[in-house]
Design a protein around this motif. Sequence first.
Motif, PDB file in Angstrom:
ATOM      1  N   THR A 207       0.801  -1.229   0.000  1.00  0.00           N
ATOM      2  CA  THR A 207       0.000   0.000   0.000  1.00  0.00           C
ATOM      3  C   THR A 207       0.839   1.286   0.000  1.00  0.00           C
ATOM      4  N   PRO A 208       1.944   1.382   0.772  1.00  0.00           N
ATOM      5  CA  PRO A 208       2.636   2.675   0.790  1.00  0.00           C
ATOM      6  C   PRO A 208       3.347   2.993  -0.520  1.00  0.00           C
ATOM      7  N   CYS A 209       3.581   1.979  -1.338  1.00  0.00           N
ATOM      8  CA  CYS A 209       4.419   2.147  -2.533  1.00  0.00           C
ATOM      9  C   CYS A 209       3.650   1.959  -3.827  1.00  0.00           C
ATOM     10  N   THR A 210       2.341   2.023  -3.756  1.00  0.00           N
ATOM     11  CA  THR A 210       1.533   1.769  -4.948  1.00  0.00           C
ATOM     12  C   THR A 210       0.495   2.859  -5.147  1.00  0.00           C
ATOM     13  N   GLN A 211       0.516   3.453  -6.328  1.00  0.00           N
ATOM     14  CA  GLN A 211      -0.523   4.394  -6.744  1.00  0.00           C
ATOM     15  C   GLN A 211      -1.087   3.915  -8.082  1.00  0.00           C
ATOM     16  N   ARG A 212      -2.134   4.575  -8.512  1.00  0.00           N
ATOM     17  CA  ARG A 212      -2.581   4.331  -9.877  1.00  0.00           C
ATOM     18  C   ARG A 212      -1.482   4.829 -10.823  1.00  0.00           C
ATOM     19  N   PRO A 213      -1.366   4.255 -12.045  1.00  0.00           N
ATOM     20  CA  PRO A 213      -0.235   4.597 -12.916  1.00  0.00           C
ATOM     21  C   PRO A 213      -0.204   6.077 -13.277  1.00  0.00           C
ATOM     22  N   LEU A 214       1.000   6.619 -13.329  1.00  0.00           N
ATOM     23  CA  LEU A 214       1.168   8.017 -13.723  1.00  0.00           C
ATOM     24  C   LEU A 214       1.116   8.167 -15.237  1.00  0.00           C
ATOM     25  N   SER A 215       1.427   7.084 -15.946  1.00  0.00           N
ATOM     26  CA  SER A 215       1.437   7.101 -17.402  1.00  0.00           C
ATOM     27  C   SER A 215       0.638   5.913 -17.926  1.00  0.00           C
ATOM     28  N   ALA A 216      -0.227   6.198 -18.907  1.00  0.00           N
ATOM     29  CA  ALA A 216      -1.027   5.113 -19.485  1.00  0.00           C
ATOM     30  C   ALA A 216      -0.144   4.120 -20.227  1.00  0.00           C
ATOM     31  N   ASP A 217       1.060   4.536 -20.590  1.00  0.00           N
ATOM     32  CA  ASP A 217       1.966   3.657 -21.346  1.00  0.00           C
ATOM     33  C   ASP A 217       2.838   2.792 -20.449  1.00  0.00           C
ATOM     34  N   ASP A 218       2.775   3.023 -19.150  1.00  0.00           N
ATOM     35  CA  ASP A 218       3.654   2.285 -18.240  1.00  0.00           C
ATOM     36  C   ASP A 218       2.837   1.796 -17.050  1.00  0.00           C
ATOM     37  N   ALA A 219       2.473   0.522 -17.116  1.00  0.00           N
ATOM     38  CA  ALA A 219       1.594  -0.045 -16.087  1.00  0.00           C
ATOM     39  C   ALA A 219       2.215   0.012 -14.697  1.00  0.00           C
ATOM     40  N   ARG A 220       3.549   0.040 -14.634  1.00  0.00           N
ATOM     41  CA  ARG A 220       4.211   0.035 -13.330  1.00  0.00           C
ATOM     42  C   ARG A 220       4.622   1.433 -12.871  1.00  0.00           C
ATOM     43  N   SER A 221       4.137   2.474 -13.552  1.00  0.00           N
ATOM     44  CA  SER A 221       4.566   3.833 -13.218  1.00  0.00           C
ATOM     45  C   SER A 221       3.964   4.348 -11.912  1.00  0.00           C
ATOM     46  N   GLY A 222       3.064   3.599 -11.310  1.00  0.00           N
ATOM     47  CA  GLY A 222       2.528   3.993 -10.005  1.00  0.00           C
ATOM     48  C   GLY A 222       3.246   3.323  -8.848  1.00  0.00           C
ATOM     49  N   ARG A 223       4.316   2.618  -9.141  1.00  0.00           N
ATOM     50  CA  ARG A 223       5.069   1.927  -8.084  1.00  0.00           C
ATOM     51  C   ARG A 223       6.257   2.789  -7.667  1.00  0.00           C
ATOM     52  N   TRP A 224       6.475   2.938  -6.393  1.00  0.00           N
ATOM     53  CA  TRP A 224       7.592   3.693  -5.802  1.00  0.00           C
ATOM     54  C   TRP A 224       7.701   5.099  -6.410  1.00  0.00           C
ATOM     55  N   VAL A 225       6.590   5.772  -6.485  1.00  0.00           N
ATOM     56  CA  VAL A 225       6.583   7.123  -7.055  1.00  0.00           C
ATOM     57  C   VAL A 225       7.486   8.033  -6.213  1.00  0.00           C
ATOM     58  N   GLY A 226       8.333   8.790  -6.901  1.00  0.00           N
ATOM     59  CA  GLY A 226       9.276   9.670  -6.207  1.00  0.00           C
ATOM     60  C   GLY A 226      10.644   9.049  -6.027  1.00  0.00           C
ATOM     61  N   PHE A 227      10.751   7.768  -6.326  1.00  0.00           N
ATOM     62  CA  PHE A 227      12.053   7.080  -6.256  1.00  0.00           C
ATOM     63  C   PHE A 227      12.430   6.581  -7.654  1.00  0.00           C
ATOM     64  N   ALA A 228      13.728   6.396  -7.874  1.00  0.00           N
ATOM     65  CA  ALA A 228      14.174   5.842  -9.156  1.00  0.00           C
ATOM     66  C   ALA A 228      13.885   4.345  -9.236  1.00  0.00           C
ATOM     67  N   LYS A 229      13.529   3.781  -8.136  1.00  0.00           N
ATOM     68  CA  LYS A 229      13.295   2.334  -8.021  1.00  0.00           C
ATOM     69  C   LYS A 229      12.140   1.876  -8.929  1.00  0.00           C
ATOM     70  N   THR A 230      12.350   0.777  -9.639  1.00  0.00           N
ATOM     71  CA  THR A 230      11.278   0.223 -10.482  1.00  0.00           C
ATOM     72  C   THR A 230      11.003  -1.248 -10.180  1.00  0.00           C
ATOM     73  N   GLU A 231      11.862  -1.869  -9.371  1.00  0.00           N
ATOM     74  CA  GLU A 231      11.701  -3.287  -9.054  1.00  0.00           C
ATOM     75  C   GLU A 231      11.929  -3.470  -7.556  1.00  0.00           C
ATOM     76  N   CYS A 232      11.232  -4.435  -6.982  1.00  0.00           N
ATOM     77  CA  CYS A 232      11.432  -4.669  -5.550  1.00  0.00           C
ATOM     78  C   CYS A 232      12.725  -5.427  -5.279  1.00  0.00           C
ATOM     79  N   GLY A 233      13.307  -6.017  -6.312  1.00  0.00           N
ATOM     80  CA  GLY A 233      14.572  -6.727  -6.131  1.00  0.00           C
ATOM     81  C   GLY A 233      14.432  -8.229  -6.242  1.00  0.00           C
ATOM     82  N   LEU A 234      13.212  -8.716  -6.335  1.00  0.00           N
ATOM     83  CA  LEU A 234      13.005 -10.158  -6.439  1.00  0.00           C
ATOM     84  C   LEU A 234      13.537 -10.698  -7.751  1.00  0.00           C
ATOM     85  N   HIS A 235      13.509  -9.859  -8.779  1.00  0.00           N
ATOM     86  CA  HIS A 235      13.846 -10.338 -10.119  1.00  0.00           C
ATOM     87  C   HIS A 235      15.097  -9.678 -10.674  1.00  0.00           C
ATOM     88  N   LEU A 236      15.903  -9.098  -9.803  1.00  0.00           N
ATOM     89  CA  LEU A 236      17.135  -8.474 -10.270  1.00  0.00           C
ATOM     90  C   LEU A 236      18.301  -9.439 -10.157  1.00  0.00           C
TER      91      LEU A 236
END
Length: 236
Positions: A207-236
Amino acid sequence: MPIVDHPLQDATTFATLNRQLEERSADEIVQWATQEYRGQIALTCSFGGPSGMVLLDLALRHDRDIPVLVLDTSLLFPETDALVIAIEQHYGISVQRVRPALTLAQQANLHGAELYNHNPDLCCKIRKVEPLNQALKPFGAWMTALRRDQNPTRANTPIASWNERQQLVKICPLAQWTERQTWSYLHANGVPYNSLLDTGYTSLGCTPCTQRPLSADDARSGRWVGFAKTECGLHL
Ligand code: SF4
């Protein structure tokens, strides 16, 4: 389906295997994975996005006993918790809730309150990455629902690969799928999905790290808004 030698850790072997898997449907890949690694394979599902629900449905068609793991960070949306229960009832399975070693209060004592607001990488490490590493230790293979179209960082996701961190084979049967295919499958097969996806969310985490997407072209653009982070690290 190819018969592979074990341990399957050699890059050349994976290249050969992936050439064959790229020609297969997701259902065929799941069938191969659940037969090849029966009793040694686990499935992780976030119960957030739609593709995890597709993979769960496909996997249970081939292996009713496959362990289904969800990372329960204690910060999931109530709708996500409700979906886990709904899925247990729908399929008659028991989902394994993988929890961090630290409660939120213990984490706050050690690292400060609302760690996700000042060090989300550490928060994800404590609440997601380390618990997953522990949970996957008994297994030789891990199936997950990454898709190449989800994010540029996932564009080259192989269907099968050796995962050095967990020392197991990682399999992504939906790597080639699109968002549209995913939704078509869910609707055609009556698979339950997270109700928040009907309210404008396109990717769901904590909940603290999820918003509705900021861009219609990027489904994950609502994750970690305000940070450069795009992945939680599970798949890095
Ligand atoms: Fe913490 Fe946010 Fe990562 Fe969840 S997604 S573990 S709240 S940083």
